[in-house]
Design an enzyme around this catalytic site. Structure first.
Site, PDB file in Angstrom:
ATOM      1  CE1 TYR A 499      -9.604  13.699  -3.271  1.00 47.86           C
ATOM      2  CE2 TYR A 499     -11.613  14.793  -2.558  1.00 47.86           C
ATOM      3  CZ  TYR A 499     -10.683  13.777  -2.428  1.00 47.86           C
ATOM      4  OH  TYR A 499     -10.851  12.825  -1.449  1.00 47.86           O
ATOM      5  CB  CYS A 500     -12.501  12.085  -8.259  1.00 49.46           C
ATOM      6  SG  CYS A 500     -13.861  10.881  -8.329  1.00 49.46           S
ATOM      7  N   PRO A 501     -13.484  12.311  -4.843  1.00 49.46           N
ATOM      8  CG  PRO A 501     -15.514  12.781  -3.772  1.00 49.46           C
ATOM      9  CD  PRO A 501     -14.636  13.232  -4.898  1.00 49.46           C
ATOM     10  CG  PHE A 504      -8.524   8.972  -1.101  1.00 49.34           C
ATOM     11  CD1 PHE A 504      -9.124  10.034  -0.445  1.00 49.34           C
ATOM     12  CD2 PHE A 504      -7.348   8.466  -0.582  1.00 49.34           C
ATOM     13  CE1 PHE A 504      -8.564  10.577   0.696  1.00 49.34           C
ATOM     14  CE2 PHE A 504      -6.774   9.009   0.559  1.00 49.34           C
ATOM     15  CZ  PHE A 504      -7.388  10.069   1.196  1.00 49.34           C
TER      16      PHE A 504
END
Length: 764
Positions: A499-501, A504
């Site tokens: 998951y890449c913030p 998003f």
């Protein structure tokens, strides 16, 4: 106070109050009942034997009843059933030493089938049933059947076998508990799912069936603090408003237990927290008495209510509007920050910015986050919002503005091609960012057809893989290899990477290649911008030559172009430094991704490898996070191509144990520096805290087919008819991609290609 001896639900006790062979071993099983067990007891002979506990059965049976003389032959037989000694059981039955329908003890009439069922001995159960053993025989103080005994401990395979051979799921024990009640009491989510789809869904039992005290399965799950079971029961349509004979609803008993996730599910499901019991107590009064006020308040806040149960005012009618404000805020914050640092004293500016940051955080948490839509049990925080993606986009916007209005007009004549390159990179980064935010990472569709789910469960039971590692309890689908459930997308993501913030979104099969293009373009753009800024500062120095001569040197920067930028255009200078700072973690991310692509594994799989040393629980016991109850010695019906499906790298026991989060730790993780350090250790062979050489870990990667093959698998789509440039630039549009040179469907990947054979050379 809540009178525990009168109001606490009576647990489905077998014999003793201590836990016995719980297959799930999860924290929701703690304190199954706080009530008085005296009115419903059974002899200690009901205690299951753990693997390796050789002395338990003899002691238990010896103490059944001092007045009854022990039968050595029967003791030997029951012990063999408990331990799974099929040879002895077969020898005694075939040798006519005892009859299979007359094998119960003289006190409680507990049969060999009961003992085999409660100890998960499927081979013995199979043999006894084939010899005519009564699957519905009642025994023990609770007059329970073998099906009841197996269900109490969550033994899915035993329950499945008994049901297929005539066991009656509607029968109840002495306490009035049927198969569904006992399955919920086991806290094994896999058994609960099995019963819901194979018994309740077929109309054999009602999901809201009540015990003699009016308690439903949802009420029991809430009291046990079993959030997984509560969630699946609600999804299955369980009635949240049914109260027991004392007026306690599931929310009342959930408040007694105080498990926050349970309370969140119930409140989101529409539970009435103002409803009072027969004694006139609502959830707030019960929480005060049971010291669970904090949990109740956390659940209320998460669900959009204040501490008194009234809706929190929402300043935005739509969740998307609140997210948009969160996304735009960093752009404004960065602009104000750089402006202050450019025009006032540095120390004074830092103090103002610190206060400004606190105020911004308070405003977002109080006025913006409450308008977010609530799904699931994860708390809505700024780290789970589009804030960090807004930080990136805000940086990108300011770089674009500065370049277009300041840098390009001064440098275009001397750096024409560099400026054109900058324009191309900016357009590419904007395009890729927009795609990555909205692009499907490779989500498997959720299964809603109950017949299809039953078929999936049956197939997994046949191969001994009905657990959370192979079956998604949220979407009711079979998990392919290399996939993982994402709470953000509420779906299983194929070839899940991370998951890449900053975008998003998750990175998976369908957008992983675009993500690599994105971060490499970003890094290239930063250094192109740096080169143009240095040229711009040089032009400023020439333009302000007279001023430069009076103040030609800076304290640290000397008389360089950077000094000129700091002196004549501090705002642009700070934007450049901010962009250069981002290049550090972007470079580490590129390095980590390149390493993992060459090794043929994803970021998620790499994390599993790094956490293997933590696979043992705090007491030296291996944890069963997958809720796997496959019987010992289980001989699965291996389907074609399924035999090595367990080689996938998946979360290992203990890998979900969280460390305390600090501000530094969050930044360390969000920027990917933890991965960078792990790769460095892996590359040069640094030993971990336990003294094991990390370098040997990569030899365990089942998807590593050699660096050349791995690179081709990643960069080439499986469409051999497409031009080479298209295969390189385009991401997979469907679920198919290359693995060891052959086309595989990642939505149905249950077997990895053989490493020993170079496959699909024509696919390259």
């Amino acid at each position: 106070m809540v009178n525990e001896s009168e109001n606490t639900p009576q647990a489905s006790t077998l014999a003793d109050e201590d836990q016995m062979a719980d297959p799930s071993n999860n924290d929701s099983q703690e304190d199954i009942s706080l009530g008085d067990f005296n009115d419903v007891t059974s002899l200690s002979s009901l205690k299951a034997i753990r693997s390796g506990n050789e002395n338990a059965s003899g002691n238990e049976q010896a103490n059944r009843n001092d007045e009854v003389e022990e039968d050595p032959l029967l003791t030997r037989y029951h012990t063999a059933c408990q331990k799974g000694d099929l040879a002895t059981v077969r020898e005694m039955i075939h040798g006519k030493l005892l009859e299979v329908n007359n094998d119960g003890d003289p006190v409680e009439h507990i049969t060999g089938l009961h003992w085999a069922s409660i100890n998960n001995r499927l081979s013995v159960v199979d043999f006894l049933v084939s010899q005519g053993s009564d699957v519905n025989a009642r025994a023990g103080a609770l007059h329970a059947t073998p099906l009841h005994w197996a269900a109490r401990y969550g033994y899915v395979y035993i329950v499945d076998f008994l049901l297929k051979h005539g066991a009656d799921p509607t029968m109840t024990d002495e306490q009035g508990f049927n198969l569904l009640h006992l399955s919920v009491n086991s806290s094994n989510i896999m058994l609960v799912l099995y019963v819901l789809f194979n018994v309740v869904s077929k109309g054999l039992l009602d999901v809201d069936c009540q015990d003699p005290k009016g308690r439903t399965s949802l009420l029991w799950a809430a009291y046990q603090g079993d959030s997984l079971t509560v969630a699946v029961l609600l999804k299955f349509g369980a009635n949240i408003k049914i109260a027991d004979t004392e007026g306690f609803t599931p929310l009342h008993w959930g408040t007694v237990k105080g498990q926050p996730h349970v309370l969140k599910y119930l409140i989101q499901g529409g539970a009435d927290f103002f409803l009072k019991t027969d004694t006139g107590k609502d959830c707030f009064a019960i929480a005060q008495e049971m010291n669970t006020v904090y949990s109740l308040r956390e659940a209320l806040t998460h669900s959009g209510f204040d501490n008194h149960g009234y809706p929190i005012k929402k300043w935005f009618k739509k969740s998307q509007h609140a997210k948009l404000v969160t996304f735009i805020t960093p752009f404004l914050f960065l602009g104000v920050s750089f402006a202050l640092l450019s025009h006032i004293n540095f120390l004074f500016a830092i103090i103002i910015l610190f206060l400004f940051a606190i105020a911004t955080n308070k405003i977002l948490n109080k006025f913006v986050l409450p308008s977010y839509g609530r799904m699931g049990v994860h708390n809505v925080t700024l780290l789970r919002s589009p804030l960090l993606s807004g930080v990136f986009f805000g940086t990108l916007l300011w770089v674009t503005i500065i370049w277009f209005f300041k840098v390009m007009p001064w440098t275009f004549s001397d750096k024409r091609y560099t400026n054109v390159l900058m324009l191309v990179i900016l357009l590419l980064v904007f395009y890729l960012f927009g795609q990555l935010v909205h692009l499907d990472p490779g989500c498997l569709p959720e299964e809603t057809n109950h017949e299809n789910v039953r078929q999936t469960i049956s197939e997994l039971l046949q191969i001994g893989k009905f657990d959370t590692k192979s079956f998604c309890i949220e979407t009711w689908t079979r998990k392919p290899l290399r996939s993982k459930y994402s709470s953000l997308n509420n779906a299983v993501v194929a070839r899940f990477d991370h998951y890449c913030p900053w975008i998003f979104n998750d990175v998976g099969l369908k957008n992983h290649k675009a993500f690599i293009f994105f971060i490499t373009s970003m890094e290239s753009g930063i250094f192109t911008f740096l080169a143009l800024c240095l040229e711009y500062f040089d032009e400023l120095e020439d333009a302000y030559e007279e001023i430069s001569q009076k103040n030609s040197k800076c304290f640290i920067l000397g008389d360089s172009d950077l000094c000129s930028g700091l002196a004549h255009d501090k705002f642009t200078f700070l934007i450049m430094l901010w962009a250069l700072l981002q290049s550090i973690w972007v470079a580490s991310l590129i390095f980590v991704q390149a390493f993992q692509i060459c090794k043929g594994l994803t970021n998620s799989e790499f994390n599993v490898l790094m956490k293997e040393s933590k696979a043992i629980g705090p007491d030296g016991l291996s944890l069963n996070e997958n809720f796997n109850t496959t019987p010992e010695g289980f001989a699965p019906s291996i389907e074609s191509g399924e035999e090595n499906s367990d080689t996938v790298l998946s979360p290992v026991p203990g890998s979900m144990i969280r460390k305390p989060r600090t501000c530094f730790g969050v930044c360390y993780t969000v920027t990917g520096m933890d991965q960078w350090l792990a790769v460095i250790k892996e590359t040069i062979g640094i030993k971990d805290s336990t003294g094991h050489n990390l370098y040997s870990i990569t030899s365990k990667i089942p998807t590593n087919y050699g660096w050349k093959r791995n690179i081709k698998d990643f960069w080439l789509t499986s469409d051999v008819n497409a031009p080479l440039w298209r295969r390189i630039l385009y991401s997979p549009s469907g679920s198919k991609a290359l693995l060891n040179g052959t086309e595989v469907d990642y939505f149905k990947l249950y077997k990895l290609p053989n490493k020993d054979v170079e496959q699909g050379s024509d696919m390259v």
